[in-house]
Design a protein around this motif. Structure first.
Motif, PDB file in Angstrom:
ATOM      1  N   MET D  26      21.405  31.502  47.997  1.00 24.30           N
ATOM      2  CA  MET D  26      20.896  31.660  46.647  1.00 24.30           C
ATOM      3  C   MET D  26      21.868  32.530  45.839  1.00 24.30           C
ATOM      4  SD  MET D  26      18.006  29.984  46.907  1.00 24.30           S
ATOM      5  CE  MET D  26      16.802  30.464  45.657  1.00 24.30           C
ATOM      6  N   GLU D  27      21.899  32.261  44.568  1.00 27.17           N
ATOM      7  CA  GLU D  27      22.751  33.039  43.664  1.00 27.17           C
ATOM      8  C   GLU D  27      22.007  33.240  42.351  1.00 27.17           C
ATOM      9  OE1 GLU D  27      25.336  34.718  43.180  1.00 27.17           O
ATOM     10  OE2 GLU D  27      26.821  34.295  44.733  1.00 27.17           O
ATOM     11  N   ALA D  28      22.295  34.321  41.678  1.00 28.62           N
ATOM     12  CA  ALA D  28      21.722  34.494  40.342  1.00 28.62           C
ATOM     13  C   ALA D  28      22.187  33.344  39.466  1.00 28.62           C
ATOM     14  CB  ALA D  28      22.164  35.824  39.755  1.00 28.62           C
ATOM     15  N   SER D  29      21.312  32.925  38.556  1.00 21.56           N
ATOM     16  CA  SER D  29      21.660  31.764  37.740  1.00 21.56           C
ATOM     17  C   SER D  29      22.189  32.175  36.369  1.00 21.56           C
ATOM     18  CB  SER D  29      20.450  30.826  37.597  1.00 21.56           C
ATOM     19  OG  SER D  29      19.263  31.530  37.395  1.00 21.56           O
ATOM     20  N   TYR D  30      22.616  31.203  35.590  1.00 20.59           N
ATOM     21  CA  TYR D  30      23.037  31.368  34.190  1.00 20.59           C
ATOM     22  C   TYR D  30      24.219  32.321  34.017  1.00 20.59           C
ATOM     23  CZ  TYR D  30      18.682  28.911  33.388  1.00 20.59           C
ATOM     24  OH  TYR D  30      17.677  27.984  33.416  1.00 20.59           O
ATOM     25  N   PRO D 239      22.721  26.511  34.628  1.00 15.61           N
ATOM     26  CA  PRO D 239      22.014  27.383  35.563  1.00 15.61           C
ATOM     27  C   PRO D 239      22.856  27.732  36.796  1.00 15.61           C
ATOM     28  CG  PRO D 239      20.927  25.227  35.359  1.00 15.61           C
ATOM     29  CD  PRO D 239      21.958  25.298  34.308  1.00 15.61           C
ATOM     30  N   LYS D 240      23.566  26.739  37.303  1.00 15.55           N
ATOM     31  CA  LYS D 240      24.333  27.004  38.525  1.00 15.55           C
ATOM     32  C   LYS D 240      25.809  27.202  38.177  1.00 15.55           C
ATOM     33  CE  LYS D 240      20.982  24.413  41.306  1.00 15.55           C
ATOM     34  NZ  LYS D 240      20.770  23.304  42.272  1.00 15.55           N
ATOM     35  N   ARG D 242      27.984  29.116  39.186  1.00 16.49           N
ATOM     36  CA  ARG D 242      28.967  29.359  40.247  1.00 16.49           C
ATOM     37  C   ARG D 242      29.886  28.161  40.479  1.00 16.49           C
ATOM     38  NH1 ARG D 242      25.295  29.082  45.810  1.00 16.49           N
ATOM     39  NH2 ARG D 242      23.330  28.847  44.676  1.00 16.49           N
TER      40      ARG D 242
END
Lengths: 340, 340, 340, 340
Positions: D26-30, D239-240, D242
């Protein structure tokens, strides 16, 4: 017996005379004329300050939207009452002029924003949260769309709360005269002294042909060049501006605007007495020139049949508007028609 | 000796009188009044057709931008001359009202679009190529910004070429009276009969206070509801519309607008004779009320010193504009000042 | 134990593999490639129709705003729930893309529009009243922002009511897979068969990198050229479109999107059982992959201290979102942390 | 033999690998993720400064329009070459994002703005003249649309002239790598050291899937919050994120972007030699990866018949674009086809 709207009234004769008065010789166009320049002194007297800039338009919608667009960016929002003219009756003008800004609608009785609703909205502003649109302006209306008034102290309180959060404060004063006619507060108290940055000072409903003055007070004056540019590109920089300015001169001369507003208020007070005397409740207190009685449908129909013009209002009441042109005879005729 | 602009002229007294004439009693607001409705007959007579709709504004910029925004989408472009008022002097009003549409600038002598430039531009339209913005409107100006005129046959030719490609045709007629005053073509010939879909019919420069009429002809009438909505949200639906309409009544009554335009043209012709008689070449032919002499700088300075007002123009000439208010005495005074 | 959002999940490995799979040789750019064209068959199978057009973007906000802008004019409004993503979380994108159109906010429990609220709003539309902005689009969201779902019959009912009034119908299907995973309704039932004109079919939250498909059904296909032009001018026509299309191929292949959505739903169901089993009420029924338990603040703090990520939600509950990447171990770990 | 565009090339395999590399957990979005944050160090190394902010989009059109909209107000204009991508190929994106700002088109050989044209345009800016739209931004493109380059000293000269007049300076660097690959100037020299405030740093054409970096340098960083808000509301806050950042990581790692650009340039040089060796003149000097030979129509037809893909260009030449994916065999095959 036409109580449909103060916009249906003619202009006061002094306004027409003023047009004739400035209709002489050549003048600089687009607002560079001497008539427009001459307004500064009159406005300074009315507002008891020199620290302002002003621009004239022929439309309240335009004045509101232009004023808001100087302070609400395309990525910002305006806080206003859900029944505000800018929200309900201007066909999206604020969104258009601001380039897609939003209106955030607040609740409150009688078209007056509720303090708690305001504080909640202000508390939710989070400019760091990029997904939501932060409020950048608080827009108040005085006289409100329900004929109620904010007192100057309330304007000051709300403006103060808004400013703590970095918002600019706009006042839609399409019927400002009707608020001030009682003499309880001055134009200065009701505007810049209470923290209003930009005012739409309406004279059309009060008795002009079509004349609304946008005033920028104090620090807001830095927006004046942008205001002019926005006026130009929206078609609100008429070449023969002197004819707008002349209307303002006539209205502000010797307090004509306050006298006319006071006269309309007096008629509204008489109207209110008439309705309450006949046993009909009013939806809102009468703070200006508008009266909202709850009337049985058959009574409303009877009045209309007698020639009275007025409109139903959301919530079940009917709206009766008085203007400078409303005669005592109109009130008397209505009284007659009201009799069972 | 003020030749700065026809927008600096006062209004014709008949216009002021007309305002006084309609300043009686209550009227429906926002264009629903009888004065505005009464214009239909006068406009039908002027344009020799019943197949039109109309809207009034106080601003040429507003009228042009509103008219264009009904036909140019946010993803389309307007073809116009690079010196057109909509391109140069309206602070981006067409882009604003259309929601980000483009102007595509064409060349041609004397602010008249060159036929080849038009054909090239029309030939390049490729709506299937999504990267480029296709032209959706052709906007012509008559009288042009250089005081030259298109003949009706030219309007018809250009409109025909544009329509083959699916474009709508707009005519900026801020000085239409000055084109028609000679009587060589009728208002109908110059507009709908030649394929004009939407006209900005200007009366302000001709002698009104501020009155421009947007006319939608024939099939273009289907845009009328959108035009009204756009007028509303841009602040161009004044509550007391009767005062705009009254101006139009006065100007159209007994051909006053053509008489005033003809008078301005006559003064311009005298001015042109004056300059050419004194040996100064004109930059453009004089087809209306504007004269563009090439003057040595010291001559220009001498005229200004004598009190004459006029402006330098891109390209090296100076612009002198006559209005209905330009007196023979103004010409005589200039003649005097021009003497070496 | 990251329940913050399904947008925080990685992409399903099949999506990455699909990118590698199309990364060979030259391809036409801007959507003219064979990978994008190849999607038609897959979409036709999913939606059981050939009568559609489609466009790909990498952003749900973009897809919603582009879709709406094809049906809501600058002088129109969109009806949506007051908690809709387009109203709350897109920073004014609908207003921006529509050129200043409005959102008209409706109420209803659990982010589902109340039927009465819809009927009232539809009943108030009066395109002939120029001062107010008439609704032109109804936008529904399924799965809603509160994790609740409309059944296909409800979509059909609401769409039918809207269409009677001439509105277009948009469905924000950012989490459409979570609605359909149960198999109770088909993609066709939930969209065009129920009257949806334009769909934002989201695959990002379901498991793609960033891939949302705008589908125009039936008569709405006439907007396709405008949609492409609007996509281009808003920067949503990526040159190497094949990499967007490849994501969709991977997700639609063998129903991967439905499997992943179903898996997320199953985790959410487990989560819901966990909370209710522990005595905590849920704010809304769980129709997809989101769970909103009312938790005492100290419990929420305890979970966070144990490493769980989730957000407070307006109204007092907390939001837990499951994705395809949520493991049974995450649920188990939360269960452990929840123990008193 | 596909020389149609560098946007038709696949991505470099390292880019795809990088996507797989970040597809874990999981990663922080935006944009709040660690991959995006990690780019700061790489960008600092490339641009030899810490004084910048950055944002990622998947589209050059979006990056340009977002960058411009932070510096060009709705009442301002952007100076750019008449053949600039922002003027010709972005379907009005600058006008859309700026809320109706204008492009003012300048001339010059080979899509390079002529110094005199720039000075004339700058000299005409008169912010006090409300009728005209003053330029607020100068936008340069390097590599230009004609494959020519500005040297760093020219950027500095033009930026200096613009800044004297208060304009911000934007550089469209969709093919910046092709300018810098020769090593004659550094990324810093070509941008902030020469006065560039905001850069569109393109990696898509160089070898990414879709990755453009907007960089704000020095004082321009104060626009970063507005840039993010504008990115959000235009759907350019995926959102993603990354997966965008990972592309940039791969391209910037060990100078891959410069190597790929250099390789494309080398192929273009070979192509140029081929054409001139065969006696065909080039329309413009070859400063990067694009070659514009004047070819007789029958030669062009012969090449196409042999399978070569390329486009005609305004002015009579043909455009051949090389990418990192152009093989020596492509050049050899074209050489063969070119033989009479």
């Amino acid at each position: 017996m036409n109580f449909s709207s103060d916009t249906s009234a003619p202009a006061h004769p002094a306004v027409i005379e003023a047009l004739a008065g400035v209709n002489t010789g050549m003048e600089a166009s687009y607002g560079g004329d001497s008539v427009t320049a001459g307004l500064r002194a009159k406005l300074a007297a009315v507002f008891e300050t020199e620290d302002f800039d002003y621009w004239l338009t022929a439309s309240g919608t335009a004045s509101n939207a232009l004023a808001l667009s100087c302070f609400c960016s395309p990525i910002g929002a305006v806080l206003c009452h859900e029944e505000a003219h800018i929200a309900r009756d201007e066909r999206g003008a604020p969104e258009f002029f601001s380039g897609g800004g939003k209106l955030q609608l607040l609740t409150g009785f009688g078209a007056r924003i509720d303090r708690e609703a305001l504080e909640t909205a202000l508390g939710q502003i989070n400019p760091g949260f990029v997904h939501e649109t932060p409020a950048e302006v608080l827009s108040l209306t005085n006289l409100t769309e329900c004929g109620t008034a904010y007192r100057a102290a309330e304007i000051a309180l709300y403006a103060g709360l808004a400013k703590e959060k970095g918002l600019a404060v706009h006042l839609d004063g399409a019927r400002l005269g009707n608020v001030l006619a009682s003499g309880k507060a001055s134009a200065a108290d009701m505007t810049w002294r209470s923290g209003v940055d930009v005012l739409t000072f309406g004279l059309t409903k009060t008795g002009a042909i079509g004349c609304e003055i946008i005033l920028l007070f104090g620090g807001a004056r830095k927006k004046f060049a942008a205001l002019q540019a926005r006026a130009k590109r929206s078609g609100h920089m008429p070449p023969k501006m002197r004819f707008l300015a002349a209307q303002a001169h006539a209205m502000l001369e010797d307090g004509l605007w306050l006298n006319l507003a006071g006269q309309a208020n007096a008629r509204a007070a008489a109207l209110a007495d008439l309705f309450t005397g006949a046993g009909y409740e009013l939806a809102y207190p009468v703070d200006g020139n508008e009266v909202f009685p709850f009337l049985p449908e058959e009574v409303a129909r009877r009045l209309m049949a007698a020639g009275a013009k007025f409109y139903p209002w959301p919530g079940g009441a009917y709206r009766f508007v008085c203007s400078w042109n409303t005669a005592e005879a109109d009130i008397a005729a209505l009284a007659e028609a009201l009799k069972p």
